[in-house]
Design an enzyme around this catalytic site. Structure first.
Site, PDB file in Angstrom:
ATOM      1  N   ASN A 131      94.277  56.335  55.546  1.00  0.00           N
ATOM      2  CA  ASN A 131      93.401  56.935  56.560  1.00  0.00           C
ATOM      3  C   ASN A 131      92.364  55.877  56.923  1.00  0.00           C
ATOM      4  OD1 ASN A 131      91.600  58.337  58.108  1.00  0.00           O
ATOM      5  ND2 ASN A 131      90.902  59.705  56.468  1.00  0.00           N
ATOM      6  N   GLY A 191      84.883  57.638  49.047  1.00  0.00           N
ATOM      7  CA  GLY A 191      84.057  56.482  49.391  1.00  0.00           C
ATOM      8  C   GLY A 191      82.946  56.192  48.395  1.00  0.00           C
ATOM      9  N   LYS A 231      90.151  55.983  59.111  1.00  0.00           N
ATOM     10  CA  LYS A 231      88.879  56.551  59.597  1.00  0.00           C
ATOM     11  C   LYS A 231      88.472  55.810  60.875  1.00  0.00           C
ATOM     12  CE  LYS A 231      87.946  58.094  54.965  1.00  0.00           C
ATOM     13  NZ  LYS A 231      87.002  58.496  53.946  1.00  0.00           N
ATOM     14  N   GLU A 278      91.160  66.295  48.203  1.00  0.00           N
ATOM     15  CA  GLU A 278      90.178  65.216  48.258  1.00  0.00           C
ATOM     16  C   GLU A 278      88.808  65.760  47.864  1.00  0.00           C
ATOM     17  OE1 GLU A 278      91.529  61.794  51.026  1.00  0.00           O
ATOM     18  OE2 GLU A 278      90.343  63.195  52.193  1.00  0.00           O
ATOM     19  N   SER A 298      88.686  57.547  46.466  1.00  0.00           N
ATOM     20  CA  SER A 298      88.524  56.303  45.702  1.00  0.00           C
ATOM     21  C   SER A 298      89.781  55.879  44.940  1.00  0.00           C
ATOM     22  CB  SER A 298      87.323  56.396  44.757  1.00  0.00           C
ATOM     23  OG  SER A 298      86.123  56.567  45.499  1.00  0.00           O
ATOM     24  N   GLU A 328      85.308  64.988  56.221  1.00  0.00           N
ATOM     25  CA  GLU A 328      84.318  64.424  57.159  1.00  0.00           C
ATOM     26  C   GLU A 328      84.289  65.240  58.445  1.00  0.00           C
ATOM     27  OE1 GLU A 328      85.838  60.437  56.889  1.00  0.00           O
ATOM     28  OE2 GLU A 328      85.122  60.366  54.813  1.00  0.00           O
ATOM     29  N   HIS A 380      90.048  67.081  57.372  1.00  0.00           N
ATOM     30  CA  HIS A 380      89.423  66.093  56.492  1.00  0.00           C
ATOM     31  C   HIS A 380      87.970  66.509  56.269  1.00  0.00           C
ATOM     32  CE1 HIS A 380      87.704  62.414  54.938  1.00  0.00           C
ATOM     33  NE2 HIS A 380      88.929  62.057  54.619  1.00  0.00           N
TER      34      HIS A 380
HETATM   35  P1  13P Z   1      88.290  56.562  50.007  1.00  0.00           P
HETATM   36  O1  13P Z   1      89.655  56.133  49.528  1.00  0.00           O
HETATM   37  O2  13P Z   1      87.572  55.491  50.764  1.00  0.00           O
HETATM   38  O3  13P Z   1      87.480  57.175  48.907  1.00  0.00           O
HETATM   39  O4  13P Z   1      88.540  57.729  51.089  1.00  0.00           O
HETATM   40  C1  13P Z   1      89.350  58.789  50.768  1.00  0.00           C
HETATM   41  C2  13P Z   1      89.604  59.566  52.007  1.00  0.00           C
HETATM   42  O5  13P Z   1      88.730  60.221  52.534  1.00  0.00           O
HETATM   43  C3  13P Z   1      90.948  59.486  52.592  1.00  0.00           C
HETATM   44  O6  13P Z   1      91.122  60.446  53.572  1.00  0.00           O
END
Ligand code: 13P
Length: 256
Positions: free
Chosen positions: A19, A180, A21, A174, A218, A105, A103
């Site tokens: 992803n 992150g 982002k 997640e 992560s 976010e 997601h």
């Molecule tokens: P990270 O791997 O940067 O922690 O992000 C995970 C994520 O949100 C994947 O959709």
């Protein structure tokens, strides 16, 4: 404690999804994809979810390759006065395979409700895209002992909306506190939630043993193998590490 269902584990081919982002540029994406093409193929299925403006480029770069691609969101509607949105029909026209739905976010920053996420998953399926439905608890929810309740509530909206078609979605667990932050859920913590999700899916579909439940938060080359070895973890949804070809390729290698 929920017992893991391991009956399907051996026959489920794992899936690793990057992803990106809101990252990348045309030049950086081309470089990343060229490096991934050179590093693959892998035993596991691999896909990348790029910002929508780059999807046509990505489709072109991946032509003839086994790496699939997906979008990070889609509208619950097919067409109309929805400024700024992209429909599943539009994505399908380009050869899109996956679309992320819900997601964290988007749930947090765009106030996406459980029902909206379910409606997006339904729109995706109607155009033969595979929705990757994301669920996960915040740190406060985990500390309040609400993890199981939160993920079950999020998933149940999707189960209720899709009915027997639920078996066509991919689920991604997640934990928000692991995204992150460098704080990965331990393999035991992740497996425990995956087992809860698997048994919820089992109650809804006789095909739940074939469904993929990905872990995200992560995931890095040094922790991917142990996570992917858990009986109910069927691959990963990778953020930061998916932007570095060597790291993403190593994570893909850790899956089976
Ligand atoms: P990270 O791997 O940067 O922690 O992000 C995970 C994520 O949100 C994947 O959709």
């Amino acid at each position: 404690m929920v017992m893991a269902d391991t009956r399907g584990a051996a026959r489920r081919r794992q899936l690793v999804v990057g992803n990106w982002k809101m990252n990348g540029s045309r030049a950086a994406n081309a470089e990343l994809l060229a490096a991934l093409r050179a590093a693959g193929p892998w035993v596991a299925e691999v896909a990348v979810c790029a910002p929508s403006v780059y999807l046509a480029d990505v489709a072109l770069s991946l032509q003839g390759d086994s790496i699939a691609w997906g979008a990070q969101d889609c509208s619950p509607f097919d067409a109309g006065a929805y400024t700024g949105d992209v429909s599943a029909a539009m994505l399908a026209e380009f050869g899109c395979r996956y679309v992320l739905a819900g997601h964290s976010e988007r749930r947090a920053m765009h106030a996406e409700s459980d029902q909206l996420v379910a409606d997006k998953a339904k729109a995706a399926l109607a155009h033969r895209l595979t929705p990757i439905v994301c669920v996960g608890e915040t740190l406060a929810e985990r500390e309040a002992g609400q993890t199981e309740g939160v993920v079950k509530r999020q998933l149940s909206a999707v189960i209720h909306t899709l009915g027997h078609c639920i078996s066509q979605v991919v689920v991604a667990y997640e934990p928000v506190w692991a995204i992150g932050t460098g704080k990965t859920a331990s393999p035991e913590q992740a497996q425990a939630v995956h087992a809860v999700l698997r048994s919820q899916l089992m109650a809804a579909s006789e095909h739940a043993g074939d469904m993929k439940i990905l872990y995200g938060g992560s995931v890095k080359p040094d922790n991917a193998a142990i996570l992917f070895a858990q009986p109910d973890i069927d691959g990963g949804l990778i953020g930061g590490a998916s932007l570095k070809a060597a790291d993403f390729a190593a994570i893909c290698r850790a899956a089976h």
